[in-house]
Motif scaffolding. Structure first.
Motif, PDB file in Angstrom:
ATOM      1  N   LYS A   1       1.114   4.169  -2.673  1.00 18.28           N
ATOM      2  CA  LYS A   1       0.820   5.541  -2.238  1.00 18.28           C
ATOM      3  C   LYS A   1       1.971   6.480  -2.607  1.00 18.28           C
ATOM      4  O   LYS A   1       1.753   7.603  -3.075  1.00 18.28           O
ATOM      5  N   ASN A   2       3.185   5.999  -2.402  1.00 14.04           N
ATOM      6  CA  ASN A   2       4.353   6.837  -2.715  1.00 14.04           C
ATOM      7  C   ASN A   2       4.427   7.143  -4.212  1.00 14.04           C
ATOM      8  O   ASN A   2       4.732   8.265  -4.621  1.00 14.04           O
ATOM      9  N   ILE A   3       4.139   6.123  -5.011  1.00 14.31           N
ATOM     10  CA  ILE A   3       4.192   6.323  -6.468  1.00 14.31           C
ATOM     11  C   ILE A   3       3.103   7.314  -6.893  1.00 14.31           C
ATOM     12  O   ILE A   3       3.354   8.253  -7.649  1.00 14.31           O
ATOM     13  N   ILE A   4       1.885   7.098  -6.344  1.00 10.25           N
ATOM     14  CA  ILE A   4       0.775   7.994  -6.725  1.00 10.25           C
ATOM     15  C   ILE A   4       1.099   9.437  -6.314  1.00 10.25           C
ATOM     16  O   ILE A   4       0.916  10.380  -7.096  1.00 10.25           O
ATOM     17  N   THR A   5       1.596   9.611  -5.078  1.00  9.12           N
ATOM     18  CA  THR A   5       1.921  10.967  -4.601  1.00  9.12           C
ATOM     19  C   THR A   5       2.937  11.625  -5.525  1.00  9.12           C
ATOM     20  O   THR A   5       2.764  12.786  -5.945  1.00  9.12           O
ATOM     21  N   THR A   6       3.977  10.887  -5.852  1.00 10.29           N
ATOM     22  CA  THR A   6       5.049  11.458  -6.672  1.00 10.29           C
ATOM     23  C   THR A   6       4.545  11.789  -8.074  1.00 10.29           C
ATOM     24  O   THR A   6       4.800  12.883  -8.596  1.00 10.29           O
TER      25      THR A   6
ATOM     26  N   MET B   1       0.840  -1.224   0.000  1.00 11.59           N
ATOM     27  CA  MET B   1       0.000   0.000   0.000  1.00 11.59           C
ATOM     28  C   MET B   1       0.860   1.254   0.000  1.00 11.59           C
ATOM     29  O   MET B   1       0.658   2.183  -0.771  1.00 11.59           O
ATOM     30  N   ASN B   2       1.879   1.250   0.921  1.00 12.56           N
ATOM     31  CA  ASN B   2       2.752   2.419   1.010  1.00 12.56           C
ATOM     32  C   ASN B   2       3.488   2.682  -0.287  1.00 12.56           C
ATOM     33  O   ASN B   2       3.677   3.826  -0.676  1.00 12.56           O
TER      34      ASN B   2
END
Lengths: 461, 365
Positions: free
Chosen positions: B5-10, B1-2
């Motif tokens: 999430k990190n990929i989506i945020t970036t 999940m993290n």
């Protein structure tokens, strides 16, 4: 250039990110150096040459210090480095202060130099000093590549408002650092939160402070409202800048030290200063206080050491007597706590928080001024000197208008939000985090596009 | 999940800043902000001189802010967030109360009051030969809104007394008791012409004149977003501009001296009624000097009005009682030269000014 500007967010930053990640590893520091110099030159087109000179001089001196390490010449080169860096700081930041006081004492009228202060000079001077001192001590090797040293000194994320990053902390990262989605996402999150702290909270509190200054309807309560708003404004502005710097650093692969850790929940003034502007406090501790003998000296010498360090801390914040008094004010409390109050404060649960908040608020009354006259007037106002009314219509209006924000800011200055977030199911926070971040970015952008009040508070540093 | 999430945020962050950046660069430059009623900053000239002086950087900061895509909508987002989520009572100094937008008063400025009074005295000493000098102060709508809503405001009584004591050679005509909130536009600072007929009658009577008082009310078919609508950036309903006509007024001969030489004009400028500020339809807005000749006056009396923009809508009503009315705005012409254009011998003279101008009179020449 300010982080909290359209030009930075939507012109400079995308261009630098694109360039930085497009070039191969060996050129990345050069990209950072050039973009950092451009960032600095944007606001200080002439003083960028001063910074370049400072980098080159200390590059050579660093190598010389290392070459003669253990020999008297090494000390001489360190002395030259300190003299050069502090001389520049003295000339650009303090010359007019000394001239004004010299004129007052002697009755002469030596002309003021009226030199504009190069932005960020106090920050990058301390960074350079940490480098040459650490090379002298043998804690780090002299940097042989001037581009790498230049990238360290000029690194735009922390250039104009800190944190004061020591060379020893990033020495390895300057050579080899990793980039990942995890680091980038952490950096982006931190950057957006910092931007929101600065633009939405600090700048709006700044409007209240401006309204206070412009008001012809001051009262005792309005003075207190101002001081509380100012205290929170400085916290959210400064810690917001530090968050943005740390976040940008992470995007480019660096790990900078934390600069703030909920200072307003402190139970003593000593603890407050372990949580407020941590990079400056630790710099003075490691490069001034401990070399002077620190705690391991007699009482009289200890008092002298504390007074010296806090005199310098105050003076670092601005070339005015009120900043010196502000520093010494904290020195008095630190000594009181060290010698008398520490054990009582530990026991006085609840009261110790009130004690910290009360005396820190008074300190910000001194800090907010542009000289001792104004500082005394602010303190007088807070305690009803003169014929100041206790309450006024403008106080009531501003309390009503800024009350909700003051509550948000007061809560946001504590770990409460993080604690609540940690109690929520992680799935929920995972889902909410990204939309919340981007809504904050859009709102911050809306504030900037509106041309709302957006002061730069570090022009005196 | 993290990891996701990190990929989506970036990726989202990258997409946002790169796409907005591209739009900023490619978007054609706007000329004018209708909401704020001002020209937008343009891309500054790039040269070594402007670069090293910092002029280019300053100009670019203004340009990038002014030309930001969807800026008007973002200003509204900001205004709604500041007043809604943060609970601020005003946005950029503008507040909404009782269905009206208004601007927080600036503190009483004695220097500016002195400056205005001195200008009036200079005019009196230089040009005015008789005692028929009248003075009316138009209070800002804050004189009603501020005390009722708890907003900080001028003490209008003290302000009026301050101005009266500085201009004791004039006969003061008090119009404040006749004004209610409904007499002002909701989105603008000005008063509504159709609601000040009684005030015009009162002033005329005090000056020993008589005006008809029967009018046809005409409605302008253009929504009126007043100056406060754009400045506040809050979503508001527009006002309606209504203007008055009658048989006497329709015979008026209006002459403008905007360029120094006389040009025939209209009492209600329909070009401006559909322009940037529809309120400027009244006597064509910012006009240094104009005359209104009334062939149906039935007397030989003349009136000279020194005024600000509030005077634009009341002057046509007052002109009914005089053969000739000269309307002067000393913000747009040197008061020392008005003798070249106006005849003061045997004329009534009316100074009619809003509190906001008297309290910020630096523009008077």
């Amino acid at each position: 250039m300010l982080f909290s500007s359209i030009s930075f967010l939507y012109y400079f930053l995308p261009a630098v990110i694109l360039l930085y990640f497009a070039v191969p590893k060996p050129i990345k520091n050069a990209v950072l150096l050039v973009s950092s110099l451009a960032f600095y030159a944007w606001g200080e087109p002439k003083y960028v040459f001063l910074m370049i000179a400072s980098i080159l001089v200390n590059y050579v001196l660093g190598i010389a210090i290392e070459k003669f390490r253990g020999k008297p010449l090494s000390k001489v080169f360190l002395g030259i480095s300190a003299l050069f860096s502090l001389g520049m700081l003295g000339y650009f930041k303090y010359a007019d202060f000394f001239i004004a006081n010299f004129n007052k004492i002697t009755g002469l009228s030596v002309g003021m130099l009226k030199i504009a202060l190069p932005i960020g000079i106090s920050f990058y001077t301390f960074q350079i000093l940490s480098y040459t001192i650490d090379v002298y001590r043998g804690n780090v090797a002299a940097q042989k590549n001037p581009i790498t040293l230049g990238a360290y000194v000029a690194l735009f994320p922390q250039l104009i408002a800190g944190p004061i990053v020591r060379y020893s902390d990033v020495e390895l990262q300057l050579q080899t650092r990793t980039h990942s989605f995890e680091k980038a996402a952490l950096g982006i999150r931190r950057f957006i939160l910092g931007l929101a702290k600065k633009v939405i909270i600090a700048n709006t509190l700044g409007e209240l402070c401006e309204a206070f200054h412009a008001s012809g309807d001051k009262s005792v309560l309005f003075y207190w409202l101002f001081v509380i708003a100012y205290m929170l404004q400085i916290y959210f502005d400064f810690s917001g800048y530090s968050d943005m710097a740390i976040g940008l650093g992470k995007i480019f692969g660096f790990d900078f030290m934390e600069n703030f850790c909920y200072p307003f929940i402190s139970r003593s003034i000593s603890e407050f200063w372990r949580r407020w502007h941590i990079s400056l406090g630790s710099w003075f501790r490691d490069y001034v206080y401990i070399p002077m003998g620190g705690n391991r000296v007699g009482k009289i010498r200890l008092v002298f050491n504390i007074l010296t360090v806090w005199f310098l801390t105050g003076f670092w914040h601005g070339a005015e007597w009120n900043f010196i008094v502000w520093g010494l004010y904290f020195a008095v409390f630190l000594m009181l706590e060290k010698f008398v109050l520490a054990k009582y404060l530990e026991r006085a649960k609840g009261l110790n928080h009130i004690y910290v908040l009360f005396f820190v608020a008074i300190s910000f009354g001194i800090f907010s001024a542009s000289g001792m006259g104004q500082a005394l007037s602010a303190l007088g106002g807070m305690f009803g000197a003169g014929e100041l009314p206790f309450i006024s219509a403008e106080f009531v209006y501003n309390l009503r208008s800024f009350g909700p924000l003051l509550v948000i800011a007061a809560v946001g200055a504590t770990p409460l939000v993080t604690m609540v977030k940690n109690k929520l199911p992680s799935k929920l926070t995972d889902i909410l985090e990204i939309p919340v971040l981007f809504v904050l970015l859009i709102i911050a952008t809306a504030y900037l596009a509106d041309g709302s009040f957006n002061p730069f508070l570090y022009f005196r540093f | 999940m993290n990891k996701i999430k990190n990929i989506i945020t970036t990726v989202l962050f990258a997409v946002l800043i790169f796409s907005v950046s591209a739009v900023c660069i490619l978007k054609p430059q706007g000329e004018y902000s209708p909401g704020e009623r001002r020209a937008l900053a343009k891309m500054p000239e790039l040269s070594s001189e402007t670069l090293f002086s910092g002029e280019f950087a300053d100009g670019f900061e203004a340009y990038s802010t002014d030309q930001f895509p969807m800026r008007e909508k973002l200003r509204t987002v900001k205004a709604l967030f500041a007043t809604g989520a943060l609970g601020k009572l005003d946005n950029n100094g503008l507040f909404a109360s009782q269905g009206h937008l208004s601007k927080l008063d600036t503190p009483q400025n004695e220097d500016m009051m002195d400056y205005a009074a001195n200008k009036f005295l200079e005019i009196k000493n230089k040009f005015l030969k008789n005692d028929n000098i009248y003075f009316a102060i138009v209070p800002d709508k804050n004189f009603i809104l501020a005390p009722q809503g708890g907003y900080p405001g001028l003490d209008y009584d003290a302000f009026t007394e301050g101005m009266k004591s500085r201009t004791q050679y004039m006969k003061y005509i008090d119009v404040a008791p006749m004004l209610s909130l409904d007499d002002y536009y909701k989105t603008d600072s000005h008063w509504r012409q159709e609601n000040i007929v009684d005030i015009a009658g009162h002033i005329a009577k005090e000056m020993g004149s008589d005006i008809l008082g029967e009018y046809t009310i005409n409605t302008l078919e253009n929504p009126f977003y007043g100056v406060y609508a754009g400045q506040s950036a809050l979503p508001v309903k527009p006002d309606e501009i209504k203007y008055l006509t009658n048989d006497v007024m329709s015979e008026f001969k209006v002459t403008y001296y905007g360029s120094g030489s006389p040009e025939p004009g209209e009492m209600y400028d329909m070009e401006k009624a559909f322009g940037k500020d529809p309120y400027e339809m009244f006597l064509s807005g910012s006009m240094p000097l104009l005359t209104i000749e009334n062939p149906n006056a039935g007397n030989e009396k003349e009136l000279v009005i020194f005024r600000d923009s509030f005077g634009s809508s009341i002057a046509p009503l007052l002109a009914q009682g005089y053969k000739k009315t000269t309307v002067i705005d000393i913000r747009y012409m040197q008061s020392a030269f008005i003798g070249n254009f106006a005849e003061f011998e045997n004329a009534d003279t009316l100074f009619i000014y809003s509190t906001s101008l008297l309290n910020n009179s630096a523009a008077m020449k």
